[in-house]
Design a protein around this motif. Structure first.
Motif, short mmCIF file in Angstrom:
data_model
loop_
_atom_site.label_atom_id
_atom_site.label_comp_id
_atom_site.label_asym_id
_atom_site.label_seq_id
_atom_site.Cartn_x
_atom_site.Cartn_y
_atom_site.Cartn_z
N GLN A 3 36.53 39.44 32.78
CA GLN A 3 37.07 39.28 34.12
C GLN A 3 35.96 38.88 35.10
OE1 GLN A 3 40.46 39.60 35.11
NE2 GLN A 3 39.63 38.66 36.97
N SER A 5 35.02 37.64 39.02
CA SER A 5 35.44 37.52 40.42
C SER A 5 34.50 36.57 41.13
CB SER A 5 35.42 38.89 41.11
OG SER A 5 36.42 39.73 40.58
N ASN A 26 39.23 35.04 32.64
CA ASN A 26 40.16 35.35 33.73
C ASN A 26 39.38 35.43 35.03
OD1 ASN A 26 42.45 35.65 32.01
ND2 ASN A 26 41.68 37.66 31.41
N LYS A 28 39.34 35.93 39.34
CA LYS A 28 39.94 36.33 40.61
C LYS A 28 39.13 35.63 41.69
CE LYS A 28 43.43 39.12 41.69
NZ LYS A 28 43.35 40.54 41.52
N VAL A 30 38.42 34.99 45.46
CA VAL A 30 38.63 35.72 46.72
C VAL A 30 38.30 34.83 47.91
CG1 VAL A 30 38.06 37.79 48.04
CG2 VAL A 30 37.99 37.86 45.53
N GLU A 70 43.59 33.58 39.41
CA GLU A 70 44.41 34.24 40.43
C GLU A 70 43.61 34.31 41.72
OE1 GLU A 70 45.55 38.03 38.96
OE2 GLU A 70 46.81 37.24 37.35
N THR A 71 44.30 34.54 42.83
CA THR A 71 43.61 34.62 44.11
C THR A 71 43.82 35.98 44.77
OG1 THR A 71 45.49 33.69 45.34
CG2 THR A 71 43.85 32.14 44.48
N ALA A 72 42.93 36.29 45.70
CA ALA A 72 43.03 37.52 46.48
C ALA A 72 42.43 37.24 47.86
CB ALA A 72 42.29 38.66 45.81
N ASP A 77 40.38 44.39 46.39
CA ASP A 77 41.36 44.05 45.36
C ASP A 77 40.78 43.03 44.39
OD1 ASP A 77 44.03 43.81 44.12
OD2 ASP A 77 44.06 41.82 45.07
N GLY A 78 39.96 42.15 44.89
CA GLY A 78 39.44 41.07 44.07
C GLY A 78 38.38 41.46 43.07
N TYR A 81 38.38 45.16 39.00
CA TYR A 81 38.36 45.13 37.54
C TYR A 81 37.29 44.16 37.00
CZ TYR A 81 42.92 47.34 38.14
OH TYR A 81 43.95 48.17 38.51
N ALA A 82 36.38 43.74 37.84
CA ALA A 82 35.43 42.68 37.47
C ALA A 82 34.33 43.15 36.52
CB ALA A 82 34.81 42.11 38.73
#
Length: 281
Positions: A3, A5, A26, A28, A30, A70-72, A77-78, A81-82
């Protein structure tokens, strides 16, 4: 490491997100607003579509890459889980300090924190967090999906295992990772920016016109792009910011920004991004 970010969806951020997404990670992404996040994803979609058209990837690969991104609009939130957080916001220490303070609060304990800064001290940024030993520089080059180099910068306290992980990760992205130690401008911009600055001084002092300076460097030195065209591509404001970091860091007059560069930035002539710099676009 699964993951990723990416903080910031501008030119560098969306390119970094694209490369990770295209290589099975994956992501995220931001941004500060939904609109900016959607704009970043639209840019990635456009770039991937161009690769499909050139038959570098298939339509399925493109769609799979987009699904992984995905975006945040909230850092907390972003990053929660990184495994790796990469900051790719403008070259402003105070902004980066604020971002990393928030990231440090909400990211997992074992996360690796990285900055895409092109000149700001990794050691100084690392001290904005409670885990400087897990902080490193990942300096990608524009355009990120095309340029293969990642300059991997060790801060004074960066743990050797973190460096090894980032070097290995960069290779998995199809990049050539080259390590360096923390110093103003690192290697790339410490060498590049004085050349660009000197080319600007040649214009300022009437030695030659911009197109002639670039022609001499391309034809005589085998540079694929002249220094003034490159300055426009990078952004004259970015060039000025980096030169200021070099000048402040070394206190050496050889890094003094050319007055013409300062004047052009003050006038809003920033290069490609504004349609006018040393050349018109």
């Amino acid at each position: 490491m699964e993951q990723i970010s990416v903080i910031g969806g501008g030119t560098m951020g969306n390119g970094i997100a694209q490369v990770f997404g295209a290589n099975g990670f994956n992501v995220k992404l931001v941004e500060t607003s939904k609109e900016l996040a959607e704009k970043a994803v639209a840019t990635i979609d456009k770039n991937l579509s161009r690769m499909v058209k050139k038959e570098k990837i298939g339509e399925t690969e493109k769609n799979d890459a987009l699904k992984r991104i995905e975006t945040a609009t909230d850092i907390a939130d972003g990053v929660k889980y990184a495994d790796l957080v990469i900051e790719a916001i403008p070259e402003n220490f105070d902004l980066k300090k604020k971002v990393f303070a928030t990231v440090d609060e909400y990211a997992p304990d074992d996360v690796i924190l990285a900055s895409n800064t092109s000149s700001i001290s990794i050691t100084k940024l690392a001290e904005c967090t409670t885990r400087p030993e897990r902080f490193i520089g990942m300096h990608f080059f524009n355009p990120v999906p095309v340029m293969t180099l990642v300059e991997v910068i060790n801060g004074l306290k960066t743990d050797e295992s973190v460096t090894t992980q980032i070097l290995d990760l960069s290779e998995k992205l199809g990049k050539s990772a080259v390590p360096a130690n923390d110093s103003p401008g690192f290697v790339s911009n410490r060498v590049l920016m004085p050349m660009i600055n000197e080319a600007i001084f040649c214009v300022y002092e009437g030695v030659a016109k911009p197109e002639n300076i670039d022609s001499i460097m391309k034809l005589g030195m085998a540079h694929p792009m002249g220094p003034l065209r490159l300055a426009d591509f990078i952004g004259l404001d970015v060039c000025l910011d980096i030169l200021k970091v070099l000048y402040d860091g070394f206190k050496d007059p050889k890094y003094r920004p050319c007055p013409l560069l300062i004047q052009m930035v003050d006038a809003g002539k920033l290069g490609d991004k504004t349609g006018e710099g040393f050349f018109s676009y």
